[in-house]
Design an enzyme around this catalytic site. Structure first.
Site: not given
Length: 241
Positions: A7-8, A34, A36, A49, A108, A110, A228
């Site tokens: 995640h990120r 992942e 953003d 993000h 993702e 945004k 994470d």
């Protein structure tokens, strides 16, 4: 096997959405990352993000009001003590690195708060330029955005993000031609996960950060987890192989 999406990047151990976080995800044994995306003032796709730079950098203001050069001149906040200067990456930099490995990439969009003109078209064009269609999944809380992506490039998987309870989410996913769903973990029971998978819909809950939750999802063979802590997830996953 349950896939692990960082995640990120490895956001629990490295500054989120930086190349360093993505590199650590690869080292940790993650299957994918992942990230953003938003648009800079000069129309470049950037990986960050928040809609503003306030939380994660030395700057203040909206991402959309900075050029790519200005964004990359900001210092990324580092609470982990990672060596070297950290900066906001452009998506094309991440894609250049993805060509050196086999990681998947969950993008993702945004677009739930700010409407970025042509962000879907630009992102699809970049994916095609780097020939990453088979390795990318589009997700967003703005489901209009991912449906637009599907219409532009039906070969790229889409998966709606959602944070509330959704009735029969596999039915909804099929109605918008989504290949998966990305639910908030606390809204998602084992039964929903298993029924969605039985109906051909991939399930990748977010954000799965405790050993207890990881074990629960590995035990039922959930499609993937978004975490994470990819290193911890990989260590635990090995017990189930």
């Amino acid at each position: 096997m349950t896939f692990i999406f960082a995640h990120r990047g490895s956001a629990g151990t490295h500054p989120e959405n930086t190349m360093e976080a993505f590199l650590q995800a690869e080292r940790a044994g993650a299957d994918g990352i992942e990230l953003d995306v938003q648009l800079s003032k000069d129309g470049e796709i950037v990986v960050i993000h928040d809609e503003t730079v306030n939380r994660t950098t030395s700057g203040k203001g909206f991402v959309k009001d900075f050029t790519l050069a200005e964004l990359q001149n900001l210092d990324v906040r580092d609470r982990f003590g990672v060596a070297g200067k950290l900066r906001i990456p452009a998506l094309k930099e991440v894609f250049g690195w993805l060509k050196t490995n086999r990681l998947l990439c969950n993008i993702e969009l945004k677009t739930a708060k700010i409407s970025y003109p042509s962000i879907e078209e630009k992102t699809v064009a970049l994916i095609k330029a780097y020939q990453l269609e088979e390795r990318v999944i589009f997700s967003s809380f703005n489901h209009y955005s991912i449906i637009h992506c599907y219409r532009l490039a039906p070969e790229i998987e889409i998966a709606p993000l959602y944070s509330e309870m959704l009735f029969m989410p596999w039915v909804y996913a099929k109605s918008i031609r989504a290949g998966g769903i990305h639910p908030r973990l606390v809204t998602t029971s084992d039964q929903i996960i298993q029924t969605a998978m039985e109906n051909g819909i991939a399930v990748r809950p977010y954000t799965v950060n405790t050993e207890k939750d990881m074990r629960r999802l590995f035990e039922i063979g959930c499609t993937a987890i978004i975490t994470d802590y990819p290193e911890m997830a990989e260590r635990i996953r090995k017990e189930y192989e």
